[in-house]
Design an enzyme around this catalytic site. Structure first.
Site, short mmCIF file in Angstrom:
data_model
loop_
_atom_site.label_atom_id
_atom_site.label_comp_id
_atom_site.label_asym_id
_atom_site.label_seq_id
_atom_site.Cartn_x
_atom_site.Cartn_y
_atom_site.Cartn_z
N HIS A 157 -76.19 10.77 112.20
CA HIS A 157 -76.75 10.51 112.47
C HIS A 157 -77.10 9.88 113.97
CE1 HIS A 157 -77.25 7.92 108.70
NE2 HIS A 157 -78.45 7.07 109.59
N SER A 158 -78.22 8.91 114.14
CA SER A 158 -78.40 9.17 115.79
C SER A 158 -77.49 8.29 116.73
CB SER A 158 -79.78 7.76 115.78
OG SER A 158 -79.81 7.33 117.29
N GLU A 230 -89.71 14.75 108.70
CA GLU A 230 -90.97 13.57 108.86
C GLU A 230 -90.47 13.59 110.00
OE1 GLU A 230 -91.06 9.65 107.83
OE2 GLU A 230 -89.96 10.29 106.08
N CYS A 264 -91.55 4.79 110.56
CA CYS A 264 -92.64 5.70 110.87
C CYS A 264 -93.90 5.66 110.12
CB CYS A 264 -91.51 6.62 110.20
SG CYS A 264 -90.06 7.21 110.70
#
Length: 462
Positions: A157-158, A230, A264
């Site tokens: 994860h970020s 994505e 997004c």
């Protein structure tokens, strides 16, 4: 020791601190995955489904805790944060519901003397790289289907949302997932790129920037492994002359400003037929003026900070550029508490008199701003909607379904909505075109990207 630090946009404090994985820990994680890969692949799909359902229950039971952590890590208002946990449950449950049928062998029509079938085999070890803006919803799209398909998964994860990786793995461990099937690693950008190149990695699922997607493609070049990307978006909405105006205003504005515009598939530009333009702008400005900008841990807040001050400054620069070229800014930032230069807290803004020569109409904003442009007809709207390097989603507002479908068929986007936006239905293929990426997650089609076909052609009579 190299450390990961999550600085909360709520107040600038360090909310989470974790050591980055060492090279030895990365190797150990790869070895654990390799050691259990065969056993997990051999687990019947029904067994994988049962385990995933237990993990979903364990995850959902932590909703209040997970929502509070989201609020502090990335700034989503606490009144909305639980929705992401419920979205995770919805998507994971749907993919579990369809797994046995979607992954079943394909038996061909009878041919005397032969048995013929196609089996969907897992790819092996999938590396999922998830972003901070919807850390659970983006991760679930890849992690759960990959596990259901029989793959092992490494999750990164970020640095802004490291607890999300930990909480997901905790839920699966509680559900009884064998050690090594799903693991997380806290990694730097350079270590992430090196891990992509590791031989055991057979699939990379990345959600993030176009530059990040290009890095993934460079890293896997020549390895002949699959990837799902994505990437960016500049999603448009078009309000036709026959639209239900009140619904269009409410829906499009929510799609533009929810999560402070950090979505997004959020709406970043709106085109309105000339017959409805003035009324749409008037109602949109009134609605946006009702947002309450504030600390996300306050239940009354409807618009939280951006993820970091630099992100807010980027959007401020887009607004200044547009106004400098003649755009009209309809909202006074001084009327919103906490908005100030250099702060992550940014007042929402509606711009008119905009055109595609402005950054705000061509460059991804990822913040609480939207430009509204007048168009004379469907053809002008279509040309403007497609005038973008991105193509994730697009929305049309109309009461004429047939005309909307004919128009939607010509829109360059992975998903086209009618009378809604900014939503992901797990029964539909989630994909993009142009610089919004490639590959597909969710739906039955998504399983095709996490497996490889293996054909069996047996001659049974001699």
């Amino acid at each position: 020791m190299n450390l990961l630090r999550c600085v909360s946009p709520v107040d600038g404090s360090v909310y989470v601190e974790r050591p980055l994985a060492t090279p030895a820990e990365v190797v150990a994680a790869l070895e654990r995955a390799e050691s259990v890969r065969g056993a997990w692949k051999s687990t019947p799909v029904a067994g994988r489904v049962a385990l995933v359902r237990r993990a979903i229950g364990a995850f959902a039971a932590r909703e209040a805790q997970l929502a509070e952590e989201l609020c502090w890590m990335m700034g989503r208002p606490i009144r909305y944060a639980p929705g992401e946990i419920r979205g995770f449950v919805e998507r994971a449950s749907y993919m579990a519901d369809i797994a046995e049928e979607a992954l079943a062998d394909i038996h061909l029509p009878d041919k005397p003397g032969f048995t013929r079938l196609i089996r969907r085999e897992p790819l092996g070890l999938a590396f999922v790289i998830a972003p901070w803006n919807y850390p659970y919803l983006t991760a679930v799209n890849a992690v759960v289907p990959a596990l259901l398909a029989g793959n092992c998964v490494l999750l990164r994860h970020s640095a802004q949302t490291p607890l999300c990786a930990e909480r997901m793995v905790e839920a699966f461990v509680e559900a009884g997932l064998p050690s090594g099937v799903l693991q997380y690693l806290h990694l730097s950008h350079s270590d992430t790129e090196r891990l992509i190149q590791a031989e055991p990695i057979r699939h990379v699922a990345f959600t993030g920037s176009v530059a990040g997607g290009a890095m993934v493609e460079r890293a896997i070049a020549g390895r002949f492994i699959s990837s799902g990307l994505e990437l960016g978006g500049k999603d448009p909405a078009y309000v036709r002359a026959d639209a239900n105006l009140g619904h269009a205003v409410e829906t499009a504005i929510d799609g533009a400003f929810f999560n402070s515009g950090q979505s997004c598939c959020g709406i970043e530009r709106i085109y309105v037929h000339a017959d409805r333009y003035d009324a749409f702008v008037e109602q949109a400005v009134e609605l946006v003026g009702q947002y309450r900008l504030g600390r996300p841990d306050d239940p009354e807040t409807t618009l939280g900070p951006l993820v970091r001050p630099e992100a807010a400054e980027f959007v401020r620069a887009q607004i200044r550029d547009a106004v400098g070229q003649g755009a009209r800014a309809h909202l006074d930032p001084s009327t919103f508490a906490l908005d100030s230069a250099g702060s992550a807290y940014l007042a929402p803004q509606v711009l008119t008199n905009v055109h595609h020569g402005m950054r705000v109409m061509s460059e991804e904003s990822f913040g609480p701003v939207v430009g509204i442009q007048k168009v004379r007809d469907d053809e002008e709207a279509l040309a403007l909607m497609n005038d973008s390097p991105y193509g994730l989603t697009a929305a049309i507002f109309s009461q004429d379904e047939a005309s909307a479908l004919a128009l939607a068929d010509r829109v360059e986007a992975g998903t086209v909505f009618l009378n809604r936006c900014d939503y992901l239905d797990p029964a539909l293929a989630w994909t993009g075109v142009k610089q919004s990426g490639r590959g597909c997650t969710l739906s039955r089609v998504g399983y095709e990207h996490l497996t490889r076909p293996k054909s069996f052609h047996f001659k049974t009579s001699l």
